[in-house]
Design an enzyme around this catalytic site. Structure first.
Site, PDB file in Angstrom:
ATOM      1  N   SER A 114       0.796  -1.239   0.000  1.00  0.00           N
ATOM      2  CA  SER A 114       0.000   0.000   0.000  1.00  0.00           C
ATOM      3  C   SER A 114       0.824   1.283   0.000  1.00  0.00           C
ATOM      4  CB  SER A 114      -0.953   0.009   1.191  1.00  0.00           C
ATOM      5  OG  SER A 114      -1.976  -0.926   0.957  1.00  0.00           O
ATOM      6  N   LYS A 170       0.249   3.366  -2.971  1.00  0.00           N
ATOM      7  CA  LYS A 170      -0.925   4.239  -3.108  1.00  0.00           C
ATOM      8  C   LYS A 170      -0.539   5.721  -3.164  1.00  0.00           C
ATOM      9  CE  LYS A 170      -3.990   0.858  -0.881  1.00  0.00           C
ATOM     10  NZ  LYS A 170      -4.541   0.374   0.398  1.00  0.00           N
ATOM     11  N   TYR A 189      -4.539  -2.417  -9.789  1.00  0.00           N
ATOM     12  CA  TYR A 189      -4.318  -2.332  -8.339  1.00  0.00           C
ATOM     13  C   TYR A 189      -3.417  -3.464  -7.833  1.00  0.00           C
ATOM     14  CZ  TYR A 189      -5.144  -2.455  -3.353  1.00  0.00           C
ATOM     15  OH  TYR A 189      -4.945  -2.497  -1.995  1.00  0.00           O
ATOM     16  N   TYR A 205      -4.386   4.090   8.123  1.00  0.00           N
ATOM     17  CA  TYR A 205      -5.740   3.564   8.341  1.00  0.00           C
ATOM     18  C   TYR A 205      -6.261   3.947   9.728  1.00  0.00           C
ATOM     19  CZ  TYR A 205      -3.545   1.022   4.613  1.00  0.00           C
ATOM     20  OH  TYR A 205      -2.828   0.714   3.489  1.00  0.00           O
ATOM     21  N   VAL A 208       1.357  -3.619   3.913  1.00  0.00           N
ATOM     22  CA  VAL A 208       1.404  -4.886   4.651  1.00  0.00           C
ATOM     23  C   VAL A 208       2.672  -5.713   4.377  1.00  0.00           C
ATOM     24  CG1 VAL A 208      -1.072  -5.219   5.099  1.00  0.00           C
ATOM     25  CG2 VAL A 208      -0.090  -6.037   2.948  1.00  0.00           C
TER      26      VAL A 208
END
Ligand code: GLN
Length: 320
Positions: free
Chosen positions: A64, A67, A191, A243, A261
């Site tokens: 991630s 992103k 993605y 998050y 992760v």
């Protein structure tokens, strides 16, 4: 007063001595098999100096963290119209949560939760073949890092695809609300491949320089994004990059940061440093346990928190 080279070495030594290193991600075999004893750290400062410790040149799955670069790419394509399709608020939910989407008509809270990142992938796809869109993102990251050896791990990409049922659900759900323009499998293909980009701490810290330098590629280098855009991406990293643990990360570290992760974190001290840290063991929120601890120590030792006084030398704060 310690210099950065000393801080980097001391923090790496301190992390090497810790035994509780969290749990590696187990949802795909290539991540489950990563050795949790690894730790890497790289700090690139605004003058261009590079400081490394541990396994800083070992490539890992950035997951991630990608992103951030995908968001930058999407903003370059559609500018602020992106914000009609994705919000800018912390979600307070785990990265792969679906619960808010129904109440909020398929508009994800922010571009860093999976739902938001899928919308960003949809923007970056822009009517092309998925491999064209992902190739463009990879070239952008290589340009930022000044390193053409950065690759996508196809084994990770395939495993993401085979196990990504939640992401598939998120994409289909947003499609039902009209918030994906392409067919979900195509958007998901982009993605899953961006998650599978492999980079070392050194490459990641280099790639993050534009966020430390107000949008410049490198010290005195060409402009990648406007100063305002760099500031806004940093703001989103601070508020949403971890998050449902974003508040805690701001409390402990006080720097814009984006986790993955795979155990990587990119953190930015605006005007001062681009920091990449990697340790595969995760905490309960899916963020690197030692990575977070190391950044907390670095922020303490340098005074680089965005919430600190302007003085921000390298001296330790008198007391906390
Ligand atoms: N590939 C992971 C997923 O989509 C990325 C999540 C993450 O790094 N937080 O579930």
């Amino acid at each position: 007063m310690a210099d950065i080279a000393t801080i980097v070495r001391d923090v790496a030594d301190e992390m090497a001595a810790l035994t509780d290193r969290g749990e590696v991600a187990t949802y795909i075999p290539p991540l489950a098999h990563v050795d949790p004893r690894q730790f890497g750290l790289c700090i690139v400062t605004a003058d261009g100096a590079v400081h490394m410790a541990g396994e800083a040149e070992e490539p890992f799955s950035i997951q991630s963290v990608s992103k951030v670069f995908a968001l930058t790419q999407a903003l370059g394509k559609v500018g602020d119209t992106l914000w009609r399709r994705v919000g800018r608020e912390p979600s307070g939910t785990p990265f792969n949560s679906i619960v808010q989407l129904e109440r909020e008509q398929g508009i994800p809270r922010n571009p860093f939760i999976n739902a938001g990142a899928l919308v960003v992938s949809d923007v970056n796809l822009a009517g092309h073949e998925p491999r064209v869109a992902i190739g463009e993102l990879l070239r952008f990251i290589r340009y930022l890092a000044e390193d053409d050896t950065i690759l996508i791990d196809e084994i990770v990409a395939r495993a993401e695809q085979e196990t990504g049922f939640r992401n598939i659900a998120l994409a289909n759900y947003m499609k039902a609300f009209g918030n994906l323009t392409h067919s979900p499998p195509l958007t998901l293909g982009v993605y899953f491949h961006q998650c599978a980009i492999a980079m070392s701490c050194r490459q990641l810290a280099m790639a993050g320089r534009y966020l430390m330098l107000g949008g410049l590629h490198s010290p005195g280098g060409p402009r990648v994004v406007s100063a305002q855009r760099a500031r806004r991406i940093n703001a989103l990293m601070l508020t949403c990059g971890h998050y449902d643990a974003s508040g805690d990360f701001a409390f402990r570290v006080g720097l814009p940061g984006k986790s993955g992760v795979g155990g990587g974190i990119l953190a930015i001290a605006p005007g001062r440093a681009s920091i990449a840290v990697w340790s595969p063991g995760l905490n309960e929120n899916g963020n690197s346990k030692l990575g977070t601890a190391a950044l907390e120590r670095i922020a303490e030792a340098t005074g680089w928190s965005v919430f600190s006084q302007a003085e921000q030398g390298l001296s330790r704060p008198a007391s906390s």
